[in-house]
Write a protein that holds these residues in place. Structure first.
Motif, PDB file in Angstrom:
ATOM      1  N   LEU A  30     -16.609  -2.174  -3.713  1.00 20.09           N
ATOM      2  CA  LEU A  30     -16.999  -1.696  -2.282  1.00 20.09           C
ATOM      3  C   LEU A  30     -18.493  -2.213  -2.057  1.00 20.09           C
ATOM      4  O   LEU A  30     -19.345  -2.250  -2.530  1.00 20.09           O
ATOM      5  N   ILE A  31     -18.447  -2.380  -0.657  1.00 20.52           N
ATOM      6  CA  ILE A  31     -19.562  -3.003   0.166  1.00 20.52           C
ATOM      7  C   ILE A  31     -20.238  -1.891   0.992  1.00 20.52           C
ATOM      8  O   ILE A  31     -19.341  -1.105   1.892  1.00 20.52           O
ATOM      9  N   PRO A  40     -22.250   5.476   2.944  1.00 14.82           N
ATOM     10  CA  PRO A  40     -20.765   5.034   2.313  1.00 14.82           C
ATOM     11  C   PRO A  40     -20.620   3.585   2.296  1.00 14.82           C
ATOM     12  O   PRO A  40     -21.288   2.961   3.093  1.00 14.82           O
ATOM     13  N   ALA A  41     -19.388   3.128   1.769  1.00 16.47           N
ATOM     14  CA  ALA A  41     -19.116   1.769   1.836  1.00 16.47           C
ATOM     15  C   ALA A  41     -18.146   1.849   3.327  1.00 16.47           C
ATOM     16  O   ALA A  41     -17.580   2.978   3.822  1.00 16.47           O
ATOM     17  N   SER A  42     -18.133   0.565   3.727  1.00 14.34           N
ATOM     18  CA  SER A  42     -17.110   0.399   4.725  1.00 14.34           C
ATOM     19  C   SER A  42     -15.799  -0.580   4.447  1.00 14.34           C
ATOM     20  O   SER A  42     -16.017  -1.710   3.684  1.00 14.34           O
ATOM     21  N   ILE A  43     -14.702  -0.129   4.592  1.00 11.54           N
ATOM     22  CA  ILE A  43     -13.598  -1.233   4.284  1.00 11.54           C
ATOM     23  C   ILE A  43     -13.367  -2.357   5.006  1.00 11.54           C
ATOM     24  O   ILE A  43     -12.966  -3.384   4.575  1.00 11.54           O
ATOM     25  N   THR A  74     -12.492  -5.734  -6.664  1.00 14.15           N
ATOM     26  CA  THR A  74     -12.154  -5.045  -5.215  1.00 14.15           C
ATOM     27  C   THR A  74     -10.788  -4.925  -5.051  1.00 14.15           C
ATOM     28  O   THR A  74     -10.212  -3.507  -4.677  1.00 14.15           O
ATOM     29  N   LEU A  75      -9.770  -5.736  -5.317  1.00 11.99           N
ATOM     30  CA  LEU A  75      -8.360  -5.735  -5.306  1.00 11.99           C
ATOM     31  C   LEU A  75      -7.623  -4.638  -6.163  1.00 11.99           C
ATOM     32  O   LEU A  75      -6.844  -3.736  -5.816  1.00 11.99           O
ATOM     33  N   ARG A  76      -8.207  -4.516  -7.364  1.00 11.95           N
ATOM     34  CA  ARG A  76      -7.676  -3.682  -8.330  1.00 11.95           C
ATOM     35  C   ARG A  76      -8.186  -2.205  -8.105  1.00 11.95           C
ATOM     36  O   ARG A  76      -7.207  -1.352  -8.116  1.00 11.95           O
ATOM     37  N   GLY A 105     -15.074   6.090  -4.444  1.00 10.81           N
ATOM     38  CA  GLY A 105     -13.957   5.337  -3.698  1.00 10.81           C
ATOM     39  C   GLY A 105     -13.256   6.186  -2.796  1.00 10.81           C
ATOM     40  O   GLY A 105     -12.118   5.820  -2.126  1.00 10.81           O
ATOM     41  N   ARG A 106     -13.666   7.651  -2.727  1.00  8.07           N
ATOM     42  CA  ARG A 106     -12.679   8.558  -2.168  1.00  8.07           C
ATOM     43  C   ARG A 106     -13.345   8.787  -0.659  1.00  8.07           C
ATOM     44  O   ARG A 106     -14.374   8.283  -0.411  1.00  8.07           O
ATOM     45  N   ARG A 107     -12.510   9.253   0.072  1.00  8.61           N
ATOM     46  CA  ARG A 107     -12.680   9.413   1.680  1.00  8.61           C
ATOM     47  C   ARG A 107     -14.052  10.097   1.791  1.00  8.61           C
ATOM     48  O   ARG A 107     -14.646  11.088   1.289  1.00  8.61           O
ATOM     49  N   ALA A 108     -15.092   9.498   2.621  1.00 12.81           N
ATOM     50  CA  ALA A 108     -16.272  10.146   3.210  1.00 12.81           C
ATOM     51  C   ALA A 108     -16.248  10.471   4.344  1.00 12.81           C
ATOM     52  O   ALA A 108     -15.473  10.148   5.531  1.00 12.81           O
TER      53      ALA A 108
END
Length: 444
Positions: A30-31, A40-43, A74-76, A105-108
């Motif tokens: 995650l970036i 947080p990260a952005s998809i 990332t893909l996994r 990696g859950r919703r922020a």
């Protein structure tokens, strides 16, 4: 940019890519969305990173092995992360939440399940699948997971019974009220949705979207209107629209690439006229787009009371405009109009000195009309942050300008070519590309 034009572009590209090297959770790929504390990260930024890794390998900025490791992590993560209607999942119906916690990696932030940000993630995954095409087991796994992620997205669900795609969904309240209307970055979204071999959008949805377009004339240029500059760039990061047309464009005598060139010139013409009399605007100083700003605030500047905004979709020629410019958006227009963009990049580097004291090349935005904090080294407001969503287009559009790498990769992606054909595109390179889709395959 003088005699060192190519070297300076390469340096800027490397500095922008350093964001993805450093602002990452290596365990899940995650970036970080923004270089602020506890962010947080952005998809979308993560999707851009996936597309940037092949460029980095080709340019010697990372080894192929390192790029494979990051891409697989990332893909996994996305394949294995929880999908479901629960509020704390990572995604639902194959789509993903806009912002994710960097660690879990859950919703922020109770954010929305985002159709456009998911599209940017899929586009990055598909670019990786085309690039990492060796018979090696790990490269095959990249291709298999990327394909499986794309096939899982339920685009028909995202229509919510309407003619056009919704912006997103929340488990607490259902679908967002907004749908994709008017020309914008959804061009990529529709190509991906139409190309799906499992849950494709109907062709009628693309026609419904293009029926909301606005054709305008500004500063002597006739073009398909969208105010913020990034809307004329983001789909073009992945897809080479030179010489290919859908049903809408032949009547206008241009293609979407030429449309973006004209939009770039409109930006420059607006800055030269400078109707709101902001500081700094001129032929080499422009770039009005969705960006962070110095507001919200109201200040008096040279006897004029000005209202300044925070993050808003700034646009040309109708606004909003508060004097805030985004140098990354200038760079992202490089393939369309290098004859004016290179001059503006040179200004940002050597006169505005917007790379000075910055770890990752250009900061996100600056505003010569706003004084900024007292004692700041620029003499005007400069964003203190970097954003992954800005860094990716710098890396990728410099590369498309110089080598066409990502464009050439995506020409080989059967889902992209299928989506373009279902949207009614023909001509140019698309006519020379054999229509084919990979055999159905299951990945688990």
């Amino acid at each position: 940019m003088g005699n060192n034009l190519s070297d300076e572009l390469r340096q800027l590209q490397q500095e922008a890519f350093d964001y993805f090297l450093n602002e990452v959770n290596l365990a899940n790929g995650l970036i970080l969305d923004k270089t602020a504390l506890n962010w947080p990260a952005s998809i979308a930024a993560t999707g851009l990173a996936l597309a940037c890794y092949p460029v980095a390998v080709e340019r010697g900025l990372m080894t192929r092995e390192a790029a494979i490791a990051r891409t697989l992590a990332t893909l996994r993560f996305f394949w294995q992360s929880p999908q479901g209607p629960e509020p704390e999942a990572t995604g639902y119906k194959g789509f993903y939440y806009h912002f994710l916690d960097m660690t879990t990696g859950r919703r922020a932030w109770q954010c929305e399940l985002s159709t456009i940000d998911s599209a940017l993630l899929y586009a990055g995954a598909l670019a990786a699948a085309v690039y990492f095409d060796a018979a090696d087991a790990r490269e095959r796994e990249i291709s298999e997971i990327a394909d499986a992620l794309y096939r899982r997205a339920d685009w028909q669900w995202a229509l919510n019974g309407g003619a056009t795609v919704t912006h997103g969904w929340k488990p607490e309240s259902g679908f967002l009220e907004y749908r994709w209307e008017g020309y914008n970055e959804a061009l990529l979204l529709y190509v991906l949705g139409l190309g799906s071999p499992t849950h494709p959008l109907p062709e009628s949805s693309y026609a419904a979207w293009t029926s909301t377009y606005r054709w305008e004339s500004c500063y002597g240029y006739e073009y398909l209107y969208a105010g913020p500059l990034f809307t004329h760039q983001l789909s073009h990061v992945w897809i080479d629209f030179r010489g290919i047309q859908d049903a809408y464009m032949p009547g206008k005598g241009i293609d979407y690439f030429e449309n973006s060139r004209r939009a770039t010139y409109v930006q420059r013409a607006y800055a030269i006229e400078n109707p709101r009399k902001f500081e700094g605007y001129r032929e080499c100083c422009w770039g009005i787009t969705a960006s962070e700003g110095p507001g919200p605030a109201t200040l008096k500047s040279k006897g004029i009371e000005r209202e300044f905004y925070d993050y808003v979709g700034r646009g040309v020629p109708y606004g909003p405009d508060d004097g805030t410019l985004a140098p990354w958006a200038v760079v992202a227009s490089l393939p369309f109009a290098p004859e004016i963009v290179l001059q503006a990049i040179d200004y940002c580097i050597h006169q505005a000195k917007l790379k000075t004291l910055n770890r990752y090349g250009f900061k996100a935005a600056f505003n010569p009309t706003h004084p900024g904090e007292p004692g700041n080294p620029y003499g005007w407001w400069v964003s203190p942050w970097h954003f992954g969503l800005n860094q990716g287009p710098i890396v990728l559009m410099i590369e498309n300008y110089q080598s066409g790498l990502l464009w050439n990769l995506m020409r080989r992606c059967p889902h992209i070519t299928a989506g373009l054909r279902r949207a009614g595109f023909s001509g140019g390179w698309l006519s020379a590309t054999r229509p084919s889709l990979p055999a159905d395959r299951a990945f688990s």
